[in-house]
Write a protein that holds these residues in place. Structure first.
Motif, PDB file in Angstrom:
ATOM      1  N   ASN A 166      -0.033 -26.114  28.079  1.00 36.62           N
ATOM      2  CA  ASN A 166      -0.549 -25.255  29.144  1.00 36.62           C
ATOM      3  C   ASN A 166       0.165 -23.919  29.182  1.00 36.62           C
ATOM      4  OD1 ASN A 166      -2.559 -26.758  30.129  1.00 36.62           O
ATOM      5  ND2 ASN A 166      -1.308 -27.800  31.698  1.00 36.62           N
ATOM      6  N   VAL A 167       1.472 -23.976  29.099  1.00 37.56           N
ATOM      7  CA  VAL A 167       2.246 -22.737  29.181  1.00 37.56           C
ATOM      8  C   VAL A 167       1.962 -21.850  27.971  1.00 37.56           C
ATOM      9  CG1 VAL A 167       4.566 -21.758  29.217  1.00 37.56           C
ATOM     10  CG2 VAL A 167       4.046 -23.780  30.585  1.00 37.56           C
ATOM     11  N   GLU A 168       1.954 -22.453  26.786  1.00 36.99           N
ATOM     12  CA  GLU A 168       1.708 -21.630  25.602  1.00 36.99           C
ATOM     13  C   GLU A 168       0.290 -21.048  25.624  1.00 36.99           C
ATOM     14  OE1 GLU A 168       3.944 -20.536  23.770  1.00 36.99           O
ATOM     15  OE2 GLU A 168       5.592 -21.908  24.140  1.00 36.99           O
ATOM     16  N   LEU A 169      -0.654 -21.830  26.129  1.00 34.12           N
ATOM     17  CA  LEU A 169      -2.022 -21.293  26.207  1.00 34.12           C
ATOM     18  C   LEU A 169      -2.072 -20.134  27.197  1.00 34.12           C
ATOM     19  CD1 LEU A 169      -4.972 -21.404  25.376  1.00 34.12           C
ATOM     20  CD2 LEU A 169      -5.390 -22.992  27.273  1.00 34.12           C
ATOM     21  N   ARG A 170      -1.321 -20.255  28.260  1.00 29.44           N
ATOM     22  CA  ARG A 170      -1.279 -19.155  29.225  1.00 29.44           C
ATOM     23  C   ARG A 170      -0.700 -17.907  28.565  1.00 29.44           C
ATOM     24  NH1 ARG A 170       2.307 -19.987  33.619  1.00 29.44           N
ATOM     25  NH2 ARG A 170       1.614 -22.140  33.486  1.00 29.44           N
ATOM     26  N   ASN A 171       0.340 -18.100  27.783  1.00 27.82           N
ATOM     27  CA  ASN A 171       0.914 -16.941  27.075  1.00 27.82           C
ATOM     28  C   ASN A 171      -0.088 -16.310  26.120  1.00 27.82           C
ATOM     29  OD1 ASN A 171       3.501 -16.972  28.208  1.00 27.82           O
ATOM     30  ND2 ASN A 171       4.131 -18.638  26.867  1.00 27.82           N
ATOM     31  N   VAL A 172      -0.799 -17.169  25.396  1.00 32.36           N
ATOM     32  CA  VAL A 172      -1.811 -16.658  24.466  1.00 32.36           C
ATOM     33  C   VAL A 172      -2.878 -15.876  25.238  1.00 32.36           C
ATOM     34  CG1 VAL A 172      -3.717 -17.358  22.965  1.00 32.36           C
ATOM     35  CG2 VAL A 172      -1.464 -18.413  22.701  1.00 32.36           C
ATOM     36  N   THR A 173      -3.311 -16.471  26.343  1.00 37.14           N
ATOM     37  CA  THR A 173      -4.356 -15.829  27.130  1.00 37.14           C
ATOM     38  C   THR A 173      -3.882 -14.486  27.678  1.00 37.14           C
ATOM     39  OG1 THR A 173      -5.025 -18.043  27.765  1.00 37.14           O
ATOM     40  CG2 THR A 173      -6.031 -16.240  28.974  1.00 37.14           C
ATOM     41  N   ASN A 174      -2.645 -14.449  28.154  1.00 31.86           N
ATOM     42  CA  ASN A 174      -2.104 -13.178  28.646  1.00 31.86           C
ATOM     43  C   ASN A 174      -2.123 -12.117  27.554  1.00 31.86           C
ATOM     44  OD1 ASN A 174      -1.639 -14.058  31.200  1.00 31.86           O
ATOM     45  ND2 ASN A 174       0.511 -14.605  30.833  1.00 31.86           N
ATOM     46  N   GLU A 175      -1.738 -12.522  26.372  1.00 32.15           N
ATOM     47  CA  GLU A 175      -1.714 -11.571  25.264  1.00 32.15           C
ATOM     48  C   GLU A 175      -3.127 -11.080  24.950  1.00 32.15           C
ATOM     49  OE1 GLU A 175       0.686  -9.428  24.045  1.00 32.15           O
ATOM     50  OE2 GLU A 175       1.866 -11.279  24.162  1.00 32.15           O
TER      51      GLU A 175
END
Ligand code: ADP
Ligand code: MG
Length: 609
Positions: A166-175
């Protein structure tokens, strides 16, 4: 003994270097999307599996690579984007360091498929841990597809430190958001584990923001647009009443590149101050265009931290622009109960943040005016000075002591010219309120809150530009507190000094004070420091700007004229003048009402029976 220094093998060196550029799946996403943009793609698709841990694929329809270039692209410092160091100072591309692909390939399995428009056949290359496994001609559409699989397969320590999916996907999405927001003319798509998350057709900046952030934001945006010699700003800020308790949506782009910049962030949030309830954060999407040679984006491998040539001027321009946009918005929507005269102070305060204009008073009439409006105007534009010192040396200028000059009825059209000119039109009520007349009725000001607002803006300016004025104490004051408390003061030392404190030793349990801010009296020092210490102890650590605002608010609260203090007419006049020269006169630092108006109509209605 034999020599012990050895050169590291390339693949090891690459892995080490990769650590700087590739920290997590989101870093790969950023680099690949930026390469696609640099290749002039019109449409870019991002396909991700398992938050990027299994697959990150970027498909573009850009200019592609030749067979040789496809191979070269993976060499460290291989770039098509600059040829000499000079060009570093005039960049128009996202990439230029030639590190991204080499770094990514050092810590994953990478496949590239690419074809230029002029070639019949494309190329595909596979690389594992910096080693080319296969390279062959391939049938491919124009453009490039880069697939990154099994990130950190050979760096278990890094893989272990990845966060939850979840956290890594959030980071990807932010980018993805950051890149997509900066390039509304490019069509972007993003899918994760087979489901489409975003499909963003080419459009305007506003459409892009709304498509990315959701339709809810549409009517919460206020447009901002300002062109100056140093920079052009455009974009949107969130209306204050929609400010979020969670971290706001805060985006700065410089020449189409997302950046983080706490100083410029402060410029924006300080423009909001006083308009937001406590603990809420402003949102903004600001696009700054500056001459490429006035910004250094090479100070950090991920290029999100940049350095500007003239940060102080940028600060001032950004802050003024945001205020300007907010001001317009405020005037248009806040209900002043038809008290249109109240718009005037906002006009004045807004003009005060621009360069001084030529002062022509169209209403100036030499026959019924003492010719003072010009002077008063100048006075309002003058930055608020110190409370006591304002009276020093004024006798000879007679500006402030001349009742006809300082009377609000003459200062601007806020005040009525046809109020009876008998005696003073300002008086104090219950040692708490300052009452003055307006064209449309009465103005009732809370003396403490008004002065709090004046000092708050002044202190915040001093804290930010660090130019507080001190008065040296003849005899230094020594204060004893617990080591913990003394430690807090030590941590705040530089901020306290920027508002005018001068410290001697601060250690163990002694704080020695050698100088004070001009407005502060010696007996106020101890209680003030205690308030500051206490609030630091109670508060959760905050971003620096929030901390500065808090400190300014506390100092202002302590230093301001108290309820119960008797004021002379000149003092009251001073408060009024300075209040309406403020950028946000209507609210105290804590967000409470500073003044109310009672219209003539309201008064008349009281006499109806
Ligand atoms: P940089 O972007 O800093 O130049 P990279 O390692 O990201 O370094 O890429 C190296 C080179 O590979 C680029 O300069 C470019 O010539 C080429 N390249 C990378 N990705 C693409 C792409 N999607 N389309 C066309 N060329 C690309
Ligand atoms: Mg690149």
């Amino acid at each position: 003994m034999s020599d012990i220094i050895r050169l590291l093998p390339d693949h090891v060196a690459n892995q080490i270097a990769a650590g700087e550029v590739v920290q997590r799946p989101a870093s790969v996403v950023k680099e690949l999307l930026e390469n696609a943009i640099d290749a002039d793609a019109r449409e870019i698709s991002l396909i991700v599996k398992d938050s990027g841990k299994t697959l990150i694929q970027v498909i573009d329809d850009g200019k592609g690579m030749s067979t040789m270039d496809a191979r070269m692209a993976f060499e460290r410092h291989a770039t098509s984007k600059i040829q000499s160091a000079d060009e570093l100072f005039n960049l128009s591309t996202k990439g230029f360091r030639g590190e991204a692909l080499a770094s990514v390939a050092a810590v994953s399995h990478v496949t590239i498929k690419t074809k230029r428009p002029e070639d019949d056949l494309g190329t595909t290359i596979s690389i594992e841990g910096s080693k080319v496994i296969a390279q062959e001609p391939a049938v491919a559409p124009v453009g490039t597809t880069v697939s990154v699989r099994n990130l950190f397969y050979n760096v278990p320590a890094r893989r272990k430190f990845l966060k939850s999916d979840n956290v890594e996907l959030r980071n990807v999405t932010n980018e993805f958001h950051r890149v997509a927001l900066a390039h509304p003319k490019i069509h972007f798509k993003f899918s994760h584990n087979g489901s489409d998350l975003f499909n963003l057709p080419a459009g305007t900046y506003r459409q892009r923001i709304v498509n990315v952030m959701g339709h809810k934001v549409d009517d919460k945006l206020v447009e901002i647009k300002e062109e100056t010699e140093l920079l052009n700003i455009h974009g949107y800020i969130g209306k204050p009443e929609y400010a979020r308790k969670t971290k706001g949506l805060q985006y700065f782009f410089v020449n189409d590149r997302f950046i983080k910049h706490s100083y410029l962030h402060h410029a924006v949030s300080s423009a909001f101050e006083g308009l937001l309830s406590q603990g809420s954060n402003p949102s903004y999407f600001l696009f700054l265009d500056v001459p490429p040679d006035s910004v250094d984006i090479n100070i950090h491998p991920t290029k999100t931290e940049v350095k500007f040539e003239d940060e102080h001027s940028l600060y001032a321009i950004i802050r003024a622009s945001v205020k300007h946009a907010l001001g317009q918005f405020t005037i248009n929507t806040i209900d002043f109960q038809k008290d249109t005269e109240l718009d005037v102070p906002y006009e004045v305060s807004r003009s005060a943040i621009k360069s001084p204009r030529i002062e022509v008073d169209p209403d100036f009439n030499p026959f019924n005016d003492t010719g003072s409006s010009r002077k008063v105007h100048q006075h309002i534009q003058k930055p608020a000075g110190s409370w006591e010192s304002l009276y020093a040396g004024l006798d000879d200028t007679s500006v402030l002591h001349d009742e006809t000059v300082t009377s609000p009825r003459n200062s601007t059209s806020l005040f009525n010219d046809d109020v009876e000119q008998t005696g003073s039109s300002i008086f104090q009520l219950q040692r708490k309120f300052i009452i003055s007349t307006l064209q449309s009725g009465l103005l009732v000001i809370n003396q403490h809150r008004a002065h709090e607002r004046v000092l708050y803006e002044q202190l915040l300016r001093q804290l930010t530009v660090q130019n507080g004025v001190s008065q040296q104490l003849l005899f230094p004051v020594k204060i004893n507190r617990s080591p913990d408390e003394v430690d807090i003061v030590k941590q705040l030392q530089s901020q306290l000094e920027s508002v005018g404190f001068l410290f001697g030793i601060i250690e163990n349990n002694v704080i020695e004070i050698q100088g004070l801010p001009l407005d502060l009296k010696e007996p106020q020092v101890e209680p003030l420091l205690d308030v500051v210490i206490k609030s630091e102890q109670e508060q959760v650590p905050q971003q620096q700007d929030a901390q500065l605002q808090r400190m300014a608010a506390q100092l202002a609260g302590q230093m301001a004229i108290k309820t119960g203090e008797q004021l002379r007419v000149e003092q009251m006049q001073q408060v009024i003048d300075e209040l309406f020269a403020c950028e946000e006169p209507a609210l105290s630092p804590a967000g409470k009402k500073v003044f109310i108006t009672i219209t003539g109509d309201t008064l008349s209605s009281k006499f109806d029976h």
